[in-house]
Enzyme design. Sequence first.
Site, mmCIF file in Angstrom:
data_model
loop_
_atom_site.group_PDB
_atom_site.id
_atom_site.type_symbol
_atom_site.label_atom_id
_atom_site.label_comp_id
_atom_site.label_asym_id
_atom_site.label_seq_id
_atom_site.Cartn_x
_atom_site.Cartn_y
_atom_site.Cartn_z
ATOM 1 N N ASP A 184 -3.078 2.571 -5.995
ATOM 2 C CA ASP A 184 -1.973 2.494 -5.150
ATOM 3 C C ASP A 184 -1.746 1.424 -4.321
ATOM 4 O OD1 ASP A 184 -4.112 2.980 -3.635
ATOM 5 O OD2 ASP A 184 -3.116 4.624 -2.546
ATOM 6 N N GLU A 185 -2.421 0.274 -4.501
ATOM 7 C CA GLU A 185 -2.335 -1.174 -3.525
ATOM 8 C C GLU A 185 -2.392 -2.225 -4.538
ATOM 9 O OE1 GLU A 185 -5.222 -1.426 -0.634
ATOM 10 O OE2 GLU A 185 -6.460 -0.022 -1.612
ATOM 11 N N ASP A 217 0.893 -1.168 0.039
ATOM 12 C CA ASP A 217 0.008 -0.028 0.192
ATOM 13 C C ASP A 217 0.743 1.061 0.085
ATOM 14 O OD1 ASP A 217 -2.160 1.686 0.272
ATOM 15 O OD2 ASP A 217 -2.811 1.273 2.340
#
Length: 396
Positions: A115-116, A20
């Site tokens: 983003d993860e 993350d």
Amino acid sequence: MSLQAKNPSLKSHRKIIHIDMDAFFASVEQLDNPALRGKPVIVGGAPQGRGVVAACSYEARAFGIHSAMPSARAYTLCRHAVFVRPRKERYQEVSHQIRAIFSRYSPLVEPLSIDEAFLDTTVNTLNNPSATHVAQIIRGDIYRTTGLTASAGVSYNKFLAKLASDQDKPDGLTVITPQKARSFLRSLPIRRFYGVGKVTEQKMHGLGIRTGRDLEKFSQAALTAAFGSSGCFFYDMARGIDNRPVQPHQTRKSIGTETTFQEDIYQLEEVLNILQSLANQVGNALSRKKIGGRTLSLKVRYDDFTTISRSCSKRAGFYSQHDIWQQVPPLVAATEAGRRKIRLLGLTISNLLDEIPPGGLRYEQLLLPFYSKEDNSPTTLIAKIRQANNYVDCFG
């Protein structure tokens, strides 16, 4: 030869990493503009308008600011915050760099958002038996390549790996082993469990469930009685059981669009005009992809940020703007449109069907009372729908 074939002697537990990125959008802005480093940065709309916080730096979070908060509210919490407009193309560019790094270590990568992502490193290109070491290497690669930090969680399933990645932010790494999982979960607030939103949290509190320890005391039958099919899921979660695999290729589940207004809207005519435009957009998207879906959902966010949805399904499916628009008025009638101010509207088609039915598009002619040759104005349509309870009552 596959990685699995090269490593036939695997342990029974999978090795899952959840990566993350730390305050991704804001961190990219601070990376590209060194003058912003160390300052409370808010990515989103201007506080003078009706903007919303898309993301914020850790410096801003210290003031109680969080994503989805109205920008005006964020400004009152931190008047020296720096507001910047989102740069989606730049974030996508960095995200592609990060995903390229993931692919160096495992073919089993499941992106959750820009983003993860989850990585199954039970078998990995390094032939490294330690998922912790692999996670450390990946975090190092991300920093060297992008200049950004990432937090990682390592465990034997997705649920625990995601929980772990949030334990030591920013720039942290947490490992939850099979031996530590139960004790970790017992102390966890119930709101941190996957699938527990505000409504479910309140219901669990009503049952005396505030931690994982409380949840563990309930039988599967009791949880199923209280929460339906989700009860089995919660029962397993409390015991650290999550058999969901990492899925590299996610199937699209819906097609939709929504719009937030600079000023609240109130008039039904305006609501229907906007929804007709949204129906056109979704219908065009369905046509381009040559697919349809069985369920149409209307999303409405009122001026106090209360958000509701109303849905309907039809066996023949929705394949075009025509199909969608036929069902929009009764969905609107099942809301408080015309009685409350609205700040957002959205339309989504889900339960997707793979292809257009044989013979091309099929329209289902519905003999509804709100289609009249005498008066087809939006206001009259809504008035007629509200009188036709047999069409309103089926939506919830």
